[in-house]
Write a protein that holds these residues in place. Structure first.
Motif, mmCIF file in Angstrom:
data_model
loop_
_atom_site.group_PDB
_atom_site.id
_atom_site.type_symbol
_atom_site.label_atom_id
_atom_site.label_comp_id
_atom_site.label_asym_id
_atom_site.label_seq_id
_atom_site.Cartn_x
_atom_site.Cartn_y
_atom_site.Cartn_z
ATOM 1 N N ALA A 10 1.104 -1.202 0.229
ATOM 2 C CA ALA A 10 0.295 0.033 0.286
ATOM 3 C C ALA A 10 0.879 1.414 -0.205
ATOM 4 N N ASP A 11 0.021 2.814 -1.124
ATOM 5 C CA ASP A 11 1.052 3.370 -0.560
ATOM 6 C C ASP A 11 0.324 4.696 -0.201
ATOM 7 N N PHE A 12 0.906 4.999 1.406
ATOM 8 C CA PHE A 12 0.171 6.352 1.454
ATOM 9 C C PHE A 12 0.336 7.925 1.479
ATOM 10 N N ALA A 13 1.250 8.030 1.120
ATOM 11 C CA ALA A 13 1.352 9.849 0.693
ATOM 12 C C ALA A 13 1.998 9.350 -0.718
ATOM 13 N N LEU A 14 2.306 10.479 -1.113
ATOM 14 C CA LEU A 14 2.708 10.796 -2.895
ATOM 15 C C LEU A 14 4.623 10.316 -2.737
ATOM 16 N N PRO A 15 4.985 10.106 -3.681
ATOM 17 C CA PRO A 15 6.181 9.679 -3.942
ATOM 18 C C PRO A 15 7.114 11.416 -3.532
ATOM 19 N N ASN A 16 7.689 11.015 -1.977
ATOM 20 C CA ASN A 16 9.521 11.879 -1.864
ATOM 21 C C ASN A 16 8.568 12.623 -1.410
ATOM 22 N N CYS A 17 7.080 12.591 -0.208
ATOM 23 C CA CYS A 17 6.639 13.342 0.493
ATOM 24 C C CYS A 17 6.389 12.104 1.814
ATOM 25 N N PRO A 18 6.436 13.494 2.998
ATOM 26 C CA PRO A 18 5.936 12.743 4.479
ATOM 27 C C PRO A 18 5.080 11.767 4.376
ATOM 28 N N ASP A 19 4.869 10.253 5.311
ATOM 29 C CA ASP A 19 3.695 10.264 5.360
ATOM 30 C C ASP A 19 3.331 9.872 6.858
ATOM 31 N N LYS A 20 4.435 10.124 7.671
ATOM 32 C CA LYS A 20 4.359 10.455 9.092
ATOM 33 C C LYS A 20 4.475 12.026 9.917
ATOM 34 N N LYS A 34 4.305 20.951 1.277
ATOM 35 C CA LYS A 34 3.518 21.622 -0.173
ATOM 36 C C LYS A 34 3.884 20.570 -1.819
ATOM 37 N N ASN A 35 2.765 20.532 -2.183
ATOM 38 C CA ASN A 35 2.371 19.304 -2.711
ATOM 39 C C ASN A 35 2.716 17.513 -2.542
ATOM 40 N N CYS A 36 2.138 17.925 -1.303
ATOM 41 C CA CYS A 36 1.930 16.635 -1.382
ATOM 42 C C CYS A 36 0.653 16.222 -0.939
ATOM 43 N N TYR A 37 -0.311 17.020 -0.166
ATOM 44 C CA TYR A 37 -1.576 17.552 -0.628
ATOM 45 C C TYR A 37 -2.503 17.803 -1.321
ATOM 46 N N MET A 38 -3.862 17.400 -1.803
ATOM 47 C CA MET A 38 -4.574 17.219 -2.943
ATOM 48 C C MET A 38 -4.742 19.015 -2.873
ATOM 49 N N GLY A 39 -4.779 19.787 -1.571
ATOM 50 C CA GLY A 39 -5.583 21.153 -1.349
ATOM 51 C C GLY A 39 -5.790 21.369 -0.102
ATOM 52 N N PRO A 40 -5.592 22.801 -0.340
ATOM 53 C CA PRO A 40 -4.980 23.618 0.797
ATOM 54 C C PRO A 40 -6.209 23.159 2.065
ATOM 55 N N ASP A 41 -7.382 22.762 1.920
ATOM 56 C CA ASP A 41 -8.538 22.239 2.647
ATOM 57 C C ASP A 41 -8.276 20.497 3.122
ATOM 58 N N PHE A 42 -6.822 19.969 3.368
ATOM 59 C CA PHE A 42 -6.415 19.058 3.267
ATOM 60 C C PHE A 42 -4.576 19.288 3.854
#
Length: 742
Positions: A10-20, A34-42
């Motif tokens: 399973a992949d949690f976060a986008l590549p090269n993005c922290p997942d913790k 930045k660039n690791c979430y879908m939009g400012p709301d997330f």
């Protein structure tokens, strides 16, 4: 709370993005950089010490679920404390929730803790629809080890609906903890995840030391449902091997979930990953497991075959034996056929008898025998009430379809029904099956209504006793409640003119006078209020809601009962003494007269504390010779000023503290009848015969809401619930009218 399964693929976060962030797993569409979430709301604001906050707020995030579209946050509890001198110290935080986040109604409860406590909870949905609820708790001592339920003694709770945002909590006390300050100086209120706070004798100390409690928020993607988002592929955030789901009927967006046989993050560019079921033990008890995308099958060994259309199990292959058995069975088919036909005939007879016994069982459980006895003792018979079959009422309500719901109360739901002769009726279906107390409410209402024959009282047409929940059938009142009109509730065309209001008051007074003095046995309504007065197509008043009413024998003038009623309308003498007389209805009717004169609700926490109760507010202004300041400007003109003052005097006399000082309903009805001016219209006193005539008597269009407060039980040891009404919805004190027109 379920969190995304921890599978190796399973992949949690986008590549090269922290997942913790500390111990918190951050799955996409959420992200911490930045660039690791879908939009400012997330955006998750991860501090240096590993603490996660939602966006740029101080809301602490402790868990995230992509499968359920939920996050667990920590919310500050409100407190209201008093020191030994009675000085107040309080903090009531505002619950900030904005789209795409809403408070989960299924995973949270609103609770209040304290021995002199009342708390309210207000929120709004995306369409600015307002919701308010709350509860009250009292106690005169702490219960050591024996009080562990939140039932109103030191603790109360209530549910909230889905879809609320930007919510506020109010928390106060009636007596500033004066009498219980030595052991309970503080009250608390909070929204908490269900099952994460249990009330006990140590809860007060626990809340004193604990500021944050867990709460569940729902989140969703975008502002379009699945069908709109999937019209074009690029608009949907659901990736490979996932599906789009509309979380609930309050949602404006959607969430994504993995398809059966897949796991992982449905929002991740790589999509959901196939689950290798063959690695799980005992996937195939017989044969060899063969994995396939999203599924698996069992390859059977020699002498076995797959079980019909099920490729996941193997059974012995007995085709040769089957042919032999088929030959034998054909030889004995004649006798076997007779045996089957005979067995079916016996079975059908047994089922028919079972069905008849089941209906007899429901008849007894729903109080059928008690109904017969009571009607006989009151001089009536079963012929006075039509007995409908369950099939008739199911057909009339389209099998109780939700589109036919007119309103819901604490003890039942009211449906609109259309009978075979095309007549429209209101059908009340009780919520509780087979409960003795509910049967008493049901039978009480049938008995009370069977005694009433009056044009200004809602007419009972019949009942059905052969279903798990008892059913009552009433005449359908098309124009809704008086409250909806005088308080200009959205959905009604206009407010009422003074002429119509006086007609309605006179008719209501006449109906209550009839109940008190003209019926076969005196009937005390016990819950007279504007929401229990309905208006038909001619704007004729119809008194409703007799679930709490009581028949008084002719040789008794008062009856001792558990206090029931609605705050704002409740007779203070009855509240203090528990002695029920017809003067309790007179008090409540006086408050209704004040509503007709002022267009103000009977109890409002929006008014100053000394003016929350309309009766006190109205009488004070009259005694200060300021009546003109509280009258509704829309109904006052130079021709009716004298009549308005006379009606105000009647209302003032009706709400005198001592029942013996109040007039009787018969006297009130005669006075109002004498004041009523007969317009020179073809319909006479009160009936409207044409749209033009109706338009003449009606005022301006309605454009605002009204809310009401009901309380259950007494203040000594029981809790209460504060709630709102909207449309036909109703929250009653103890017993709810099957059809109150809302």
């Amino acid at each position: 709370m379920a969190v995304l399964a921890a599978a190796a693929a399973a992949d949690f976060a986008l590549p090269n993005c922290p997942d913790k962030c500390g111990n918190l797993t951050i799955p996409y569409p959420f992200g911490v950089t930045k660039n690791c979430y879908m939009g400012p709301d997330f955006f998750i604001n991860c501090t240096a010490n590993g603490t996660a906050f939602l966006r740029r707020t101080n809301i602490l995030v402790t868990n995230i679920s992509v499968d359920l579209g939920e996050i667990q946050v920590q919310q500050y509890r409100a407190y209201d404390c008093y020191d030994e001198m009675g000085k107040r110290n309080h903090n009531i935080p505002w619950i900030w929730v904005a789209p795409p986040y809403t408070i989960s109604g299924t995973k949270n409860k609103f609770m209040a803790i304290g021995c002199d406590t009342y708390a309210t909870f207000r929120g709004y949905r995306a369409n600015q629809e307002r919701f308010i609820t709350g509860c009250i708790s009292f106690c005169d001592r702490l219960y050591s080890g024996e009080q562990d339920s939140c039932s109103g003694i030191g603790c109360c709770l209530t549910s909230i609906p889905d879809g609320l945002k930007n919510c506020t909590v109010t928390l106060a006390s009636y007596y500033n903890h004066t009498y219980i300050r030595s052991f309970n100086p503080c009250s608390y209120a909070f929204v908490v995840q269900e099952g994460h706070f249990r009330f006990s004798d140590s809860s007060f100390q626990q809340l004193h030391n604990k500021e944050l409690l867990p709460m569940i928020l729902n989140w969703e993607i975008g502002n379009e449902p699945c069908d709109a988002a999937q019209e074009t592929t690029q608009n949907s955030s659901c990736k490979a091997h996932s599906k789009c789901v509309n979380p609930n009927n309050r949602s404006t967006g959607y969430i994504c979930q993995c398809l059966p046989g897949y796991e992982g993050n449905p929002y991740h560019p790589n999509g959901c990953q196939d689950i290798d079921e063959c690695k799980a033990s005992n996937s195939c008890s017989i044969g060899v497991c063969v994995n396939s995308p999203g599924d698996y099958s069992c390859k059977c060994p020699k002498g076995y075959k797959n079980d019909g259309m099920n490729p996941k199990s193997c059974i012995k292959d007995n085709r040769s034996k089957t042919i032999l058995l088929l030959i034998i069975s054909l030889g004995a088919s004649g006798g076997f056929l007779l045996l089957v036909v005979g067995s079916l005939w016996i079975y059908w007879g047994m089922q028919k008898r079972k069905f008849i016994k089941l209906k007899e069982k429901y008849f007894k459980e729903n109080g059928g025998l008690l109904l017969k006895q009571q009607l006989a003792s009151q001089g009536g018979s079963m012929e006075t009430t039509k007995l409908f079959t369950a099939e008739e009422l199911e057909k009339a309500t389209n099998n109780y379809h939700e589109s036919r719901i007119l309103g819901e109360g604490g003890y039942g739901t009211v449906y609109k029904g259309i009978l075979p002769d095309n007549s429209v009726v209101a059908i009340k279906k009780s919520k509780v099956n087979g409960a003795p107390a509910q049967s008493d409410v049901f039978i009480n209402e049938v008995i009370v209504l069977s005694q009433i024959k009056h044009r200004n009282v809602v007419r009972l047409l019949g009942c059905c006793l052969e279903t798990p929940a008892p059913l009552l059938v009433y005449e359908f009142i098309v124009e809704g409640t008086l409250s909806e009109h005088i308080h200009k509730k959205i959905g009604k065309r206009s407010s009422l003119s003074w002429e119509l209001r006086l007609n309605i008051a006179t008719e209501t007074a006449g109906a209550l006078a009839y109940l008190h003095s003209s019926a076969l046995m005196q009937i005390i309504h016990r819950d007279v209020k504007a929401t229990n007065i309905l208006l038909d197509e001619h704007y004729t008043a119809k008194v409703s809601d007799f679930g709490a009413s009581r028949l008084i024998p002719l040789d008794q003038t008062q009856l001792t009962t558990l206090v029931q009623g609605t705050f704002g309308y409740l007779d203070p003498e009855y509240f203090l003494t528990n002695q029920l007389t017809e003067k309790s209805d007179v008090y409540s009717f006086g408050v209704v007269l004040m509503e007709l004169l002022t267009s103000k609700v009977a109890l409002s926490f929006a008014r100053p504390e000394e003016d929350r109760n309309l009766a006190n507010f109205f009488v004070r202004f009259m005694e200060e010779d300021r009546l003109n300041e509280v009258l509704d400007d829309d109904i006052v003109n130079e021709r009716n000023v004298v009549t308005l003052k006379k009606v105000a005097e009647v209302a003032k006399r009706c709400v005198r503290l001592k029942g013996q000082d109040r007039p009787s309903m018969k006297e009130v009805a005669m006075e109002l009848e004498g004041m009523r001016v007969t317009p020179k219209q073809p319909w006479g006193k009160s009936e409207v015969s044409s749209p033009e005539d109706t338009e003449y008597l009606l005022g301006s269009a309605m454009n605002s809401d009204a809310y009401f407060v009901d309380v259950r039980g007494d203040f000594g040891s029981r809790g209460a619930t504060i709630g709102t009404t909207s449309g036909y919805d109703s929250i009653q004190i103890q017993m709810v009218m099957p059809y109150d027109g809302r």
